[in-house]
Design a protein around this motif. Structure first.
Motif, PDB file in Angstrom:
ATOM      1  N   VAL A 194       0.855  -1.177   0.000  1.00  0.00           N
ATOM      2  CA  VAL A 194       0.000   0.000   0.000  1.00  0.00           C
ATOM      3  C   VAL A 194       0.894   1.231   0.000  1.00  0.00           C
ATOM      4  CG1 VAL A 194      -0.220   0.136   2.532  1.00  0.00           C
ATOM      5  CG2 VAL A 194      -1.971   1.149   1.064  1.00  0.00           C
ATOM      6  N   ILE A 195       0.530   2.214  -0.832  1.00  0.00           N
ATOM      7  CA  ILE A 195       1.309   3.443  -0.939  1.00  0.00           C
ATOM      8  C   ILE A 195       0.840   4.443   0.118  1.00  0.00           C
ATOM      9  CG2 ILE A 195       1.832   5.421  -2.425  1.00  0.00           C
ATOM     10  CD1 ILE A 195       1.539   3.543  -4.834  1.00  0.00           C
ATOM     11  N   TYR A 196       1.799   5.068   0.773  1.00  0.00           N
ATOM     12  CA  TYR A 196       1.517   6.071   1.801  1.00  0.00           C
ATOM     13  C   TYR A 196       2.175   7.384   1.421  1.00  0.00           C
ATOM     14  CZ  TYR A 196       2.289   8.636   6.184  1.00  0.00           C
ATOM     15  OH  TYR A 196       2.378   9.614   7.138  1.00  0.00           O
ATOM     16  N   GLN A 197       1.354   8.437   1.341  1.00  0.00           N
ATOM     17  CA  GLN A 197       1.856   9.780   1.045  1.00  0.00           C
ATOM     18  C   GLN A 197       2.057  10.533   2.361  1.00  0.00           C
ATOM     19  OE1 GLN A 197      -1.625  10.839  -1.331  1.00  0.00           O
ATOM     20  NE2 GLN A 197      -0.317  11.101  -3.113  1.00  0.00           N
ATOM     21  N   PRO A 198       3.281  10.701   2.838  1.00  0.00           N
ATOM     22  CA  PRO A 198       3.493  11.434   4.090  1.00  0.00           C
ATOM     23  C   PRO A 198       3.094  12.903   3.939  1.00  0.00           C
ATOM     24  CG  PRO A 198       5.430  10.139   3.501  1.00  0.00           C
ATOM     25  CD  PRO A 198       4.538  10.153   2.301  1.00  0.00           C
ATOM     26  N   LEU A 199       2.349  13.411   4.899  1.00  0.00           N
ATOM     27  CA  LEU A 199       1.980  14.821   4.959  1.00  0.00           C
ATOM     28  C   LEU A 199       2.342  15.373   6.337  1.00  0.00           C
ATOM     29  CD1 LEU A 199      -1.552  14.833   3.267  1.00  0.00           C
ATOM     30  CD2 LEU A 199       0.660  15.315   2.204  1.00  0.00           C
ATOM     31  N   ASN A 200       2.533  16.676   6.415  1.00  0.00           N
ATOM     32  CA  ASN A 200       2.890  17.291   7.692  1.00  0.00           C
ATOM     33  C   ASN A 200       1.827  17.031   8.757  1.00  0.00           C
ATOM     34  OD1 ASN A 200       5.380  18.462   6.902  1.00  0.00           O
ATOM     35  ND2 ASN A 200       4.297  20.134   5.898  1.00  0.00           N
ATOM     36  N   SER A 201       0.565  16.954   8.335  1.00  0.00           N
ATOM     37  CA  SER A 201      -0.521  16.730   9.297  1.00  0.00           C
ATOM     38  C   SER A 201      -0.421  15.371   9.984  1.00  0.00           C
ATOM     39  CB  SER A 201      -1.876  16.851   8.594  1.00  0.00           C
ATOM     40  OG  SER A 201      -1.973  15.928   7.525  1.00  0.00           O
ATOM     41  N   ASP A 202       0.276  14.427   9.372  1.00  0.00           N
ATOM     42  CA  ASP A 202       0.402  13.093   9.958  1.00  0.00           C
ATOM     43  C   ASP A 202       1.324  13.072  11.168  1.00  0.00           C
ATOM     44  OD1 ASP A 202      -1.204  12.320   7.864  1.00  0.00           O
ATOM     45  OD2 ASP A 202       0.438  11.500   6.666  1.00  0.00           O
ATOM     46  N   SER A 203       2.023  14.172  11.435  1.00  0.00           N
ATOM     47  CA  SER A 203       2.944  14.200  12.577  1.00  0.00           C
ATOM     48  C   SER A 203       2.203  14.055  13.899  1.00  0.00           C
ATOM     49  CB  SER A 203       3.745  15.504  12.582  1.00  0.00           C
ATOM     50  OG  SER A 203       2.887  16.624  12.734  1.00  0.00           O
ATOM     51  N   GLU A 204       0.881  14.254  13.881  1.00  0.00           N
ATOM     52  CA  GLU A 204       0.094  14.129  15.104  1.00  0.00           C
ATOM     53  C   GLU A 204      -0.227  12.683  15.445  1.00  0.00           C
ATOM     54  OE1 GLU A 204      -3.321  16.603  14.736  1.00  0.00           O
ATOM     55  OE2 GLU A 204      -2.172  18.435  14.373  1.00  0.00           O
ATOM     56  N   LEU A 205      -0.014  11.769  14.513  1.00  0.00           N
ATOM     57  CA  LEU A 205      -0.263  10.352  14.800  1.00  0.00           C
ATOM     58  C   LEU A 205       0.744   9.844  15.825  1.00  0.00           C
ATOM     59  CD1 LEU A 205      -0.954   8.999  11.202  1.00  0.00           C
ATOM     60  CD2 LEU A 205      -2.608   9.161  13.068  1.00  0.00           C
ATOM     61  N   THR A 206       0.257   9.143  16.813  1.00  0.00           N
ATOM     62  CA  THR A 206       1.121   8.631  17.879  1.00  0.00           C
ATOM     63  C   THR A 206       1.712   7.275  17.490  1.00  0.00           C
ATOM     64  OG1 THR A 206      -0.663   7.426  18.993  1.00  0.00           O
ATOM     65  CG2 THR A 206      -0.365   9.769  19.568  1.00  0.00           C
ATOM     66  N   LYS A 207       2.680   6.850  18.270  1.00  0.00           N
ATOM     67  CA  LYS A 207       3.271   5.525  18.056  1.00  0.00           C
ATOM     68  C   LYS A 207       2.209   4.442  18.176  1.00  0.00           C
ATOM     69  CE  LYS A 207       6.857   2.405  19.829  1.00  0.00           C
ATOM     70  NZ  LYS A 207       7.965   2.257  20.820  1.00  0.00           N
ATOM     71  N   GLY A 208       1.313   4.593  19.147  1.00  0.00           N
ATOM     72  CA  GLY A 208       0.243   3.613  19.330  1.00  0.00           C
ATOM     73  C   GLY A 208      -0.699   3.556  18.139  1.00  0.00           C
ATOM     74  N   GLN A 209      -1.025   4.708  17.569  1.00  0.00           N
ATOM     75  CA  GLN A 209      -1.892   4.732  16.387  1.00  0.00           C
ATOM     76  C   GLN A 209      -1.221   4.059  15.198  1.00  0.00           C
ATOM     77  OE1 GLN A 209      -2.609   9.033  16.563  1.00  0.00           O
ATOM     78  NE2 GLN A 209      -4.816   8.616  16.700  1.00  0.00           N
ATOM     79  N   TRP A 210       0.072   4.294  15.014  1.00  0.00           N
ATOM     80  CA  TRP A 210       0.781   3.629  13.926  1.00  0.00           C
ATOM     81  C   TRP A 210       0.817   2.120  14.134  1.00  0.00           C
ATOM     82  CZ3 TRP A 210       1.480   4.762   9.221  1.00  0.00           C
ATOM     83  CH2 TRP A 210       1.642   6.088   8.801  1.00  0.00           C
ATOM     84  N   GLN A 211       0.925   1.689  15.365  1.00  0.00           N
ATOM     85  CA  GLN A 211       0.889   0.249  15.637  1.00  0.00           C
ATOM     86  C   GLN A 211      -0.478  -0.325  15.280  1.00  0.00           C
ATOM     87  OE1 GLN A 211       2.120   0.231  19.763  1.00  0.00           O
ATOM     88  NE2 GLN A 211       4.287  -0.002  19.232  1.00  0.00           N
ATOM     89  N   GLU A 212      -1.556   0.426  15.580  1.00  0.00           N
ATOM     90  CA  GLU A 212      -2.900  -0.017  15.194  1.00  0.00           C
ATOM     91  C   GLU A 212      -3.038  -0.090  13.677  1.00  0.00           C
ATOM     92  OE1 GLU A 212      -5.670   2.665  16.910  1.00  0.00           O
ATOM     93  OE2 GLU A 212      -5.066   2.258  18.984  1.00  0.00           O
ATOM     94  N   ILE A 213      -2.485   0.910  12.994  1.00  0.00           N
ATOM     95  CA  ILE A 213      -2.540   0.933  11.525  1.00  0.00           C
ATOM     96  C   ILE A 213      -1.839  -0.290  10.951  1.00  0.00           C
ATOM     97  CG2 ILE A 213      -1.633   2.143   9.490  1.00  0.00           C
ATOM     98  CD1 ILE A 213      -2.139   4.775  11.074  1.00  0.00           C
ATOM     99  N   MET A 214      -0.666  -0.594  11.479  1.00  0.00           N
ATOM    100  CA  MET A 214       0.085  -1.741  10.966  1.00  0.00           C
ATOM    101  C   MET A 214      -0.640  -3.049  11.246  1.00  0.00           C
ATOM    102  SD  MET A 214       4.013  -0.641  11.775  1.00  0.00           S
ATOM    103  CE  MET A 214       4.597   0.974  11.227  1.00  0.00           C
ATOM    104  N   LEU A 215      -1.292  -3.135  12.396  1.00  0.00           N
ATOM    105  CA  LEU A 215      -2.067  -4.335  12.703  1.00  0.00           C
ATOM    106  C   LEU A 215      -3.210  -4.501  11.710  1.00  0.00           C
ATOM    107  CD1 LEU A 215      -2.692  -6.731  14.550  1.00  0.00           C
ATOM    108  CD2 LEU A 215      -4.047  -5.183  15.985  1.00  0.00           C
ATOM    109  N   GLN A 216      -3.904  -3.407  11.392  1.00  0.00           N
ATOM    110  CA  GLN A 216      -4.995  -3.492  10.426  1.00  0.00           C
ATOM    111  C   GLN A 216      -4.489  -3.840   9.029  1.00  0.00           C
ATOM    112  OE1 GLN A 216      -8.233  -0.715  10.480  1.00  0.00           O
ATOM    113  NE2 GLN A 216      -7.756  -0.023  12.548  1.00  0.00           N
ATOM    114  N   LEU A 217      -3.310  -3.344   8.672  1.00  0.00           N
ATOM    115  CA  LEU A 217      -2.742  -3.709   7.378  1.00  0.00           C
ATOM    116  C   LEU A 217      -2.440  -5.199   7.313  1.00  0.00           C
ATOM    117  CD1 LEU A 217      -0.302  -0.728   6.631  1.00  0.00           C
ATOM    118  CD2 LEU A 217      -2.582  -1.143   5.688  1.00  0.00           C
TER     119      LEU A 217
END
Length: 278
Positions: free
Chosen positions: A23-46
């Motif tokens: 899956v392609i991810y376009q990094p944006l400045n607004s994504d800096s608010e995502l926490t480590k825990g949220q990224w872990q949830e994202i990876m689990l869903q992927l």
């Protein structure tokens, strides 16, 4: 709506043979608010959706740098999280908004523009070099998309081949034996056969892995145009892959068994609850 959308993606992925699904991810400045825990949830869903690789569309967008020399940026920390959870990362390089205007130049001016792009891509890649030794590193992504309008002449095609071949060679010195990807799209400015021939030339003369955006999400192509391109592109061998555009839940992918997508655009549309649109 999100539930139905998620179900559609899950069904689409379940129909694909076991392979690397990206899956392609376009990094944006607004994504800096995502926490480590949220990224872990994202990876689990992927992982639940059989996605095993994240392709960063870029690491630097214009003057927005998402990486640093010390490897402490959020994007580089994301790489470490993916590495810890067994996901792969394809590292995107440099992107600028004026790209499509600049590639309309005549060959002489285009030559100098591509030389500048070459240097900027390599500058970004060198900042990632320490990460290329980690198990998560799965290759490079060149953010310059190849269209069917601006590369029709033989002179401009040769400039493109020379530029990408040189860039691919230098990236290979930073990460030997790792693939280098670049994407392309068809908008009806040439015949499907001519477009497929351009992709074939790029694959043969640059050793790049070529990605074709299926055009379903943008709805620029008619069904006949899309199937016409598919007929040629999907017969060109293992170095050409399909990106399925998943912009909304009504998208239908009419791809043959020989042309199944293994890349998806994009993470922002796949998991909209986590990401702002800008």
């Amino acid at each position: 709506m999100v539930g139905r959308y998620t179900a559609m993606i899950a069904l689409l992925l379940c129909s694909i043979a076991v392979q690397a699904n990206v899956v392609i991810y376009q990094p944006l400045n607004s994504d800096s608010e995502l926490t480590k825990g949220q990224w872990q949830e994202i990876m689990l869903q992927l992982r639940e959706r059989q996605i095993d690789t994240i392709a960063l569309q870029w690491s630097q967008h214009e003057h927005s740098q998402f990486i640093d020399e010390e490897g402490r940026s959020r994007l580089q920390q994301l790489f470490h999280q993916a590495n810890a959870q067994g996901l792969k990362i394809v590292v995107g390089l440099y992107h600028e908004n004026s790209y499509y205007q600049r590639i309309q130049q005549q060959p002489r001016a285009l030559h100098f523009y591509l030389r500048g792009l070459y240097n900027r891509h390599l500058d970004v890649a060198r900042r990632w070099q320490a990460f290329t030794k980690l198990p998560a590193f799965a290759g490079w992504y060149i953010s310059d998309e190849i269209d069917d309008l601006n590369w029709q002449s033989h002179a401009k095609q040769q400039l493109l081949i020379d530029y990408l071949s040189a860039l691919n060679d230098q990236l290979a010195t930073l990460a030997p034996a790792k693939p280098v990807y670049i994407s392309s799209f068809y908008a009806g400015h040439s015949s499907p056969r001519q477009y497929a021939y351009l992709l074939e030339r790029l694959a043969q003369h640059t050793d790049l892995e070529i990605l074709w955006q299926d055009g379903v999400g943008t709805q620029v192509l008619s069904s006949d145009q899309r199937q016409g391109v598919q007929k040629y592109v999907c017969q060109k061998g293992s170095h050409i892959h399909v990106i399925a555009e998943i912009f909304n839940e009504s998208v239908e992918h009419r791809l043959s068994d020989e042309c199944r997508p293994s890349w998806f655009f994009s993470l922002r549309y796949m998991l909209p609850n986590y990401f702002a649109s800008e």
